[in-house]
Structure formats: C-alpha cells, structure tokens
Design a protein around this motif. Structure first.
Motif, PDB file in Angstrom:
ATOM      1  N   ASP A 133       9.587  -6.259   1.934  1.00  0.00           N
ATOM      2  CA  ASP A 133       9.047  -5.772   3.344  1.00  0.00           C
ATOM      3  C   ASP A 133       8.326  -6.989   3.916  1.00  0.00           C
ATOM      4  OD1 ASP A 133      10.155  -3.373   2.574  1.00  0.00           O
ATOM      5  OD2 ASP A 133       8.278  -2.430   2.246  1.00  0.00           O
ATOM      6  N   ASP A 162      -8.456   3.870  -0.368  1.00  0.00           N
ATOM      7  CA  ASP A 162      -7.618   5.192  -0.333  1.00  0.00           C
ATOM      8  C   ASP A 162      -7.688   5.932  -1.674  1.00  0.00           C
ATOM      9  OD1 ASP A 162      -4.681   6.340  -1.375  1.00  0.00           O
ATOM     10  OD2 ASP A 162      -4.952   6.437   1.022  1.00  0.00           O
ATOM     11  N   LEU A 191       0.878  -1.217   0.173  1.00  0.00           N
ATOM     12  CA  LEU A 191       0.054   0.215   0.004  1.00  0.00           C
ATOM     13  C   LEU A 191       0.971   1.247  -0.005  1.00  0.00           C
ATOM     14  CD1 LEU A 191      -3.108  -1.012   2.366  1.00  0.00           C
ATOM     15  CD2 LEU A 191      -2.751  -1.341  -0.059  1.00  0.00           C
ATOM     16  N   PRO A 192       1.861   1.503   1.032  1.00  0.00           N
ATOM     17  CA  PRO A 192       2.659   2.663   0.766  1.00  0.00           C
ATOM     18  C   PRO A 192       3.514   2.965  -0.338  1.00  0.00           C
ATOM     19  CG  PRO A 192       3.502   1.244   2.408  1.00  0.00           C
ATOM     20  CD  PRO A 192       2.082   0.509   2.050  1.00  0.00           C
ATOM     21  N   HIS A 193       3.807   1.710  -0.909  1.00  0.00           N
ATOM     22  CA  HIS A 193       4.725   1.690  -2.204  1.00  0.00           C
ATOM     23  C   HIS A 193       3.846   2.144  -3.443  1.00  0.00           C
ATOM     24  CE1 HIS A 193       8.455   0.372  -0.170  1.00  0.00           C
ATOM     25  NE2 HIS A 193       7.446  -0.674   0.270  1.00  0.00           N
ATOM     26  N   GLU A 210      -5.743   7.926  -3.350  1.00  0.00           N
ATOM     27  CA  GLU A 210      -4.698   7.974  -4.382  1.00  0.00           C
ATOM     28  C   GLU A 210      -4.511   6.411  -4.950  1.00  0.00           C
ATOM     29  OE1 GLU A 210      -1.688   8.968  -6.821  1.00  0.00           O
ATOM     30  OE2 GLU A 210      -3.048  10.237  -5.718  1.00  0.00           O
ATOM     31  N   LEU A 211      -4.903   5.374  -4.046  1.00  0.00           N
ATOM     32  CA  LEU A 211      -4.642   3.849  -4.488  1.00  0.00           C
ATOM     33  C   LEU A 211      -5.697   3.824  -5.488  1.00  0.00           C
ATOM     34  CD1 LEU A 211      -3.866   2.272  -1.209  1.00  0.00           C
ATOM     35  CD2 LEU A 211      -2.127   3.056  -2.933  1.00  0.00           C
ATOM     36  N   TYR A 267      -6.475  -5.518  -4.089  1.00  0.00           N
ATOM     37  CA  TYR A 267      -6.723  -4.386  -3.200  1.00  0.00           C
ATOM     38  C   TYR A 267      -8.391  -4.181  -3.641  1.00  0.00           C
ATOM     39  CZ  TYR A 267      -6.974   0.432  -1.727  1.00  0.00           C
ATOM     40  OH  TYR A 267      -7.389   1.675  -0.987  1.00  0.00           O
ATOM     41  N   THR A 323       6.438  -2.080  -7.172  1.00  0.00           N
ATOM     42  CA  THR A 323       5.455  -1.927  -5.903  1.00  0.00           C
ATOM     43  C   THR A 323       5.553  -3.502  -5.526  1.00  0.00           C
ATOM     44  OG1 THR A 323       4.229  -0.154  -6.301  1.00  0.00           O
ATOM     45  CG2 THR A 323       3.313  -1.751  -5.052  1.00  0.00           C
ATOM     46  N   ALA A 382       1.094   4.026  -3.867  1.00  0.00           N
ATOM     47  CA  ALA A 382       0.771   5.335  -3.763  1.00  0.00           C
ATOM     48  C   ALA A 382       1.734   6.142  -4.695  1.00  0.00           C
ATOM     49  CB  ALA A 382       0.547   5.963  -2.469  1.00  0.00           C
ATOM     50  N   PHE A 383       2.713   5.523  -4.746  1.00  0.00           N
ATOM     51  CA  PHE A 383       4.307   6.371  -5.370  1.00  0.00           C
ATOM     52  C   PHE A 383       4.510   5.579  -6.782  1.00  0.00           C
ATOM     53  CE2 PHE A 383       4.681   7.720  -0.881  1.00  0.00           C
ATOM     54  CZ  PHE A 383       4.900   8.913  -0.973  1.00  0.00           C
TER      55      PHE A 383
END
Length: 228
Positions: A38, A99, A19-21, A101-102, A61, A31, A23-24
């Motif tokens: 991780d 989310d 998830l945090p990856h 952005e996702l 997701y 990702t 977004a970018f």
C-alpha cells in the motif's frame, strides 16, 4: 540527516498503511507485507526499518503513541493543574492517541514469552516519557521508583481500558484516579516510615546503597530504551 529524514518518512508511511490491516491480521508479517504494498516502500528498506517484521511494526506504533502524547501535553497549559492530575491527564492523552483494537493486538503479541521483555521496555519508556514531559528532575533512586510505579499504574489502566465499554471511557478514568490515589497513600506512608528512628538508621546503614543509584545520563542508557 537527509537520509535519516527519508527513512523516518518511509517508516511513518508504512506504519500508517499498516493500521487498517493490523486490526484484522495483528502485528504480523502479513500486515507488514500488505503495508509495503500500500505504501510502495521497497522491501529492502523495510527490512532495515523493521528487521523483526511485525514486532518492530508494533513497537513503532507504540512509540508513535508516546510521541502524540508528548505533543498533546506540550500544547496543554498545565500551570493550574495539580501534579497528580497532570499525571492522570498524561495517561488519558496517551490512551486517546491509541486505537483499542490495535492495542489489544499489541498486548497479545507482547504477552508472548519471547516478546514480553520488549513489552516491558515499552511500558517503561512510556512512563519515562510522561515523567520527562512533566518536568521530572530527579536524578537519584526516585528516578527509578517514579517510573516503576507509573509503569504499574499505566499497565493496569491499559488492561482495564481494553475492556471498558463506558461512554468516553468514564470507568477507566475512575479506575485511573483510584490507582493514583493508592500511589499517593503509599507515598504518604513511605514518608511517615522514613521519619521513624529505626528507618532512619537503616537508611544510613544497609539501605544507604540506594543513594548511589543515579538516573541514566543518556537515552542509550535508559532501561526502557529500544534501539530496534
């Protein structure tokens, strides 16, 4: 069963780590690789869980959001809520589970020609999840028309929500209410047309073929089903 639970656990860990990856870097192979590092899930297992890489990660997701929506509905007392409001609530809960952005990254991915059919199946599956959670018992052509209509409403609402900067997404709520009101007006018109003598004749004639349509009997037969 134990192996299945182990794979689902690994899938959840990879998704959470992604998830945090995402977004970018979007729902991409980059990702996925970062999420594997991780989560410490073996690449060989990841290949089985996400054979198409980032695409399957995005699918996971979306499906997780459907699951969260179903759980939220299950925990809500709907007995005092009118039916249209229940549909609106389900869509709002679905958006709360996402989310922005996702979802934006996912929308960009599934707008690509090679992935558009997958995106359409996911939208259909969300509509089916909502109707099923609300206790829809239709088995004829209405099974399809309900989900087709809700798919259109949900897709339009998501696109509006992506650009909504109002507090608590108030403008999205208003947009959704207007779309559902349009649907209710259409249903009233359809009922009126159905009472017309000419329409009745058509329903007994050429359009009687629609009476042969039946809802899928299993999830594997579901139009929105994806087994990947």
């Amino acid at each position: 069963m134990e192996q299945e639970n182990s794979m689902e656990s690994a899938k959840s860990r990879v998704l959470a780590a992604a998830l945090p990856h995402a977004a970018f870097d979007g729902w991409s192979q980059t990702t996925l690789q970062a999420a594997l590092t991780d989560s410490q899930v073996a690449p060989a297992l990841a290949k089985a869980l996400f054979p198409r890489g980032g695409v399957d990660l995005a699918v996971a997701y979306h499906q997780a959001g459907d699951h969260a929506m179903r759980e939220a509905l299950r925990a809500t007392d709907l007995s005092e809520i009118r039916y249209t409001a229940r549909v609106a609530l389900a869509i709002k809960l679905r958006l709360q589970a996402a989310d922005r952005e996702l979802v934006r990254r996912g929308s960009a991915l599934f707008s690509l020609p090679q992935h558009a059919p997958e995106g359409a199946r996911l939208i259909w599956a969300t509509a089916d999840a909502i109707w099923t959670a609300l206790g829809d018992s239709s088995t004829d052509v209405n099974w399809y028309t309900k989900r087709a209509t809700l798919s259109a409403v949900y897709a339009a609402t998501v696109l509006f929500w992506l650009g909504d900067e109002s507090e608590d997404s108030a403008e999205t709520s208003a947009f959704l209410d207007r779309r559902l009101e349009n649907v209710m007006q259409f249903e009233k018109t359809k009922t009126a047309i159905g009472e017309n003598p000419l329409a009745k004749a058509l329903l007994k004639g050429p359009l009687s073929l629609l009476d042969r349509l039946r809802a899928p009997k299993t999830k594997a037969d579901l139009p929105g089903h994806s087994d990947r």
